[in-house]
Design a protein around this motif. Structure first.
Motif, PDB file in Angstrom:
ATOM      1  N   LEU A 152       0.840  -1.187   0.000  1.00 51.50           N
ATOM      2  CA  LEU A 152       0.000   0.000   0.000  1.00 51.50           C
ATOM      3  C   LEU A 152       0.883   1.247   0.000  1.00 51.50           C
ATOM      4  O   LEU A 152       1.813   1.343   0.791  1.00 51.50           O
ATOM      5  CB  LEU A 152      -0.901   0.017   1.238  1.00 51.50           C
ATOM      6  N   VAL A 153       0.530   2.203  -0.850  1.00 47.44           N
ATOM      7  CA  VAL A 153       1.280   3.461  -0.927  1.00 47.44           C
ATOM      8  C   VAL A 153       0.309   4.615  -0.757  1.00 47.44           C
ATOM      9  O   VAL A 153      -0.630   4.772  -1.537  1.00 47.44           O
ATOM     10  CB  VAL A 153       2.018   3.588  -2.271  1.00 47.44           C
ATOM     11  N   GLU A 154       0.564   5.424   0.276  1.00 47.90           N
ATOM     12  CA  GLU A 154      -0.302   6.565   0.573  1.00 47.90           C
ATOM     13  C   GLU A 154       0.319   7.848   0.042  1.00 47.90           C
ATOM     14  O   GLU A 154       1.537   7.968  -0.077  1.00 47.90           O
ATOM     15  CB  GLU A 154      -0.503   6.700   2.079  1.00 47.90           C
ATOM     16  N   SER A 155      -0.537   8.825  -0.217  1.00 43.22           N
ATOM     17  CA  SER A 155      -0.064  10.148  -0.628  1.00 43.22           C
ATOM     18  C   SER A 155      -1.096  11.184  -0.238  1.00 43.22           C
ATOM     19  O   SER A 155      -2.268  10.857  -0.008  1.00 43.22           O
ATOM     20  CB  SER A 155       0.184  10.194  -2.138  1.00 43.22           C
ATOM     21  N   GLY A 156      -0.648  12.443  -0.135  1.00 40.97           N
ATOM     22  CA  GLY A 156      -1.587  13.542   0.025  1.00 40.97           C
ATOM     23  C   GLY A 156      -1.592  14.219   1.376  1.00 40.97           C
ATOM     24  O   GLY A 156      -2.339  15.173   1.570  1.00 40.97           O
ATOM     25  N   GLY A 157      -0.808  13.774   2.321  1.00 40.13           N
ATOM     26  CA  GLY A 157      -0.792  14.444   3.617  1.00 40.13           C
ATOM     27  C   GLY A 157      -0.104  15.794   3.525  1.00 40.13           C
ATOM     28  O   GLY A 157       0.388  16.198   2.476  1.00 40.13           O
ATOM     29  N   GLY A 158      -0.109  16.526   4.643  1.00 39.69           N
ATOM     30  CA  GLY A 158       0.554  17.818   4.669  1.00 39.69           C
ATOM     31  C   GLY A 158       0.020  18.715   5.748  1.00 39.69           C
ATOM     32  O   GLY A 158      -0.677  18.262   6.668  1.00 39.69           O
ATOM     33  N   LEU A 159       0.355  19.982   5.619  1.00 35.66           N
ATOM     34  CA  LEU A 159      -0.060  20.999   6.592  1.00 35.66           C
ATOM     35  C   LEU A 159      -1.204  21.819   6.004  1.00 35.66           C
ATOM     36  O   LEU A 159      -1.121  22.269   4.850  1.00 35.66           O
ATOM     37  CB  LEU A 159       1.128  21.909   6.902  1.00 35.66           C
ATOM     38  N   VAL A 160      -2.236  22.021   6.802  1.00 30.36           N
ATOM     39  CA  VAL A 160      -3.387  22.790   6.354  1.00 30.36           C
ATOM     40  C   VAL A 160      -3.916  23.594   7.529  1.00 30.36           C
ATOM     41  O   VAL A 160      -3.787  23.184   8.685  1.00 30.36           O
ATOM     42  CB  VAL A 160      -4.481  21.855   5.772  1.00 30.36           C
ATOM     43  N   GLU A 161      -4.504  24.742   7.234  1.00 24.41           N
ATOM     44  CA  GLU A 161      -5.078  25.577   8.283  1.00 24.41           C
ATOM     45  C   GLU A 161      -6.444  25.029   8.713  1.00 24.41           C
ATOM     46  O   GLU A 161      -7.128  24.360   7.927  1.00 24.41           O
ATOM     47  CB  GLU A 161      -5.228  27.009   7.789  1.00 24.41           C
ATOM     48  N   PRO A 162      -6.847  25.313   9.932  1.00 27.05           N
ATOM     49  CA  PRO A 162      -8.196  24.914  10.364  1.00 27.05           C
ATOM     50  C   PRO A 162      -9.258  25.422   9.397  1.00 27.05           C
ATOM     51  O   PRO A 162      -9.194  26.562   8.916  1.00 27.05           O
ATOM     52  CB  PRO A 162      -8.326  25.568  11.734  1.00 27.05           C
ATOM     53  N   GLY A 163     -10.210  24.542   9.111  1.00 25.98           N
ATOM     54  CA  GLY A 163     -11.247  24.866   8.144  1.00 25.98           C
ATOM     55  C   GLY A 163     -10.902  24.494   6.724  1.00 25.98           C
ATOM     56  O   GLY A 163     -11.767  24.535   5.839  1.00 25.98           O
ATOM     57  N   SER A 190      -8.042  21.084  14.388  1.00 28.53           N
ATOM     58  CA  SER A 190      -6.737  20.763  14.969  1.00 28.53           C
ATOM     59  C   SER A 190      -6.703  19.336  15.498  1.00 28.53           C
ATOM     60  O   SER A 190      -5.664  18.672  15.442  1.00 28.53           O
ATOM     61  CB  SER A 190      -6.396  21.754  16.083  1.00 28.53           C
ATOM     62  N   GLU A 191      -7.831  18.871  15.977  1.00 35.97           N
ATOM     63  CA  GLU A 191      -7.877  17.500  16.512  1.00 35.97           C
ATOM     64  C   GLU A 191      -7.805  16.425  15.434  1.00 35.97           C
ATOM     65  O   GLU A 191      -7.739  15.234  15.758  1.00 35.97           O
ATOM     66  CB  GLU A 191      -9.123  17.294  17.383  1.00 35.97           C
ATOM     67  N   ASP A 192      -7.846  16.818  14.183  1.00 27.98           N
ATOM     68  CA  ASP A 192      -7.644  15.864  13.095  1.00 27.98           C
ATOM     69  C   ASP A 192      -6.154  15.606  12.835  1.00 27.98           C
ATOM     70  O   ASP A 192      -5.809  14.739  12.028  1.00 27.98           O
ATOM     71  CB  ASP A 192      -8.292  16.371  11.804  1.00 27.98           C
ATOM     72  N   THR A 193      -5.309  16.368  13.495  1.00 28.94           N
ATOM     73  CA  THR A 193      -3.872  16.176  13.331  1.00 28.94           C
ATOM     74  C   THR A 193      -3.467  14.784  13.796  1.00 28.94           C
ATOM     75  O   THR A 193      -3.767  14.377  14.917  1.00 28.94           O
ATOM     76  CB  THR A 193      -3.095  17.231  14.141  1.00 28.94           C
ATOM     77  N   ALA A 194      -2.838  14.029  12.911  1.00 29.53           N
ATOM     78  CA  ALA A 194      -2.463  12.643  13.206  1.00 29.53           C
ATOM     79  C   ALA A 194      -1.688  12.086  12.027  1.00 29.53           C
ATOM     80  O   ALA A 194      -1.598  12.710  10.965  1.00 29.53           O
ATOM     81  CB  ALA A 194      -3.704  11.793  13.447  1.00 29.53           C
ATOM     82  N   THR A 195      -1.148  10.897  12.241  1.00 32.34           N
ATOM     83  CA  THR A 195      -0.627  10.126  11.126  1.00 32.34           C
ATOM     84  C   THR A 195      -1.758   9.248  10.599  1.00 32.34           C
ATOM     85  O   THR A 195      -2.385   8.527  11.383  1.00 32.34           O
ATOM     86  CB  THR A 195       0.564   9.262  11.543  1.00 32.34           C
ATOM     87  N   TYR A 196      -2.005   9.332   9.321  1.00 36.28           N
ATOM     88  CA  TYR A 196      -3.103   8.593   8.699  1.00 36.28           C
ATOM     89  C   TYR A 196      -2.546   7.374   7.973  1.00 36.28           C
ATOM     90  O   TYR A 196      -1.609   7.486   7.180  1.00 36.28           O
ATOM     91  CB  TYR A 196      -3.861   9.486   7.730  1.00 36.28           C
TER      92      TYR A 196
END
Length: 122
Positions: A4-15, A87-93
């Motif tokens: 399995l290869v994941e992509s698309g994570g990163g830093l995003v502002e709330p909302g 902010s509470e969605d911050t995690a490793t997916y």
């Protein structure tokens, strides 16, 4: 073998929004369920969303109405669209696939991707 290869994570502002994708190579296997889990240090790995091959989806309570999962069975991919991030969605997916061998066996096996970091912060 399953990979399995994941992509698309990163830093995003709330909302804000992000999209995660996972591509599976599954030679000799059929994928039963594909989905996403997330984990923060010191806590358990929790369900975000998963989808069966027939399109039936399950969501974690905290993401219902904000996240949407989709799957392409022909391409062996699963996508998670995350809207109104908090902010509470911050995690490793982590991408997860439950597979069964091609043939008469009904044995199920679980595979995980390497994880992609999602950080929600201003």
């Amino acid at each position: 073998q399953v990979h399995l290869v994941e992509s698309g994570g990163g830093l995003v502002e709330p909302g804000g929004s992000l999209m995660l994708s996972c591509a599976a190579s599954v030679k000799g296997y059929i994928i039963s369920v594909m989905g996403w889990y997330r984990q923060v240090p010191g806590k358990s790995r929790d369900l975000v969303a998963s989808m069966r091959a027939d399109g039936d989806a399950t969501y974690g309570d905290s993401v219902k109405g904000r996240f949407s999962i989709s799957r392409d069975n022909a391409q062996n991919t699963v996508t998670l669209v995350m809207n109104n991030l908090k902010s509470e969605d911050t995690a490793t997916y982590f991408c997860k696939a439950v597979v069964t061998p091609v043939g008469p066996s009904l044995r199920l096996s679980t595979y995980w991707g390497q994880g992609t970091q999602v950080t929600v912060s201003s």
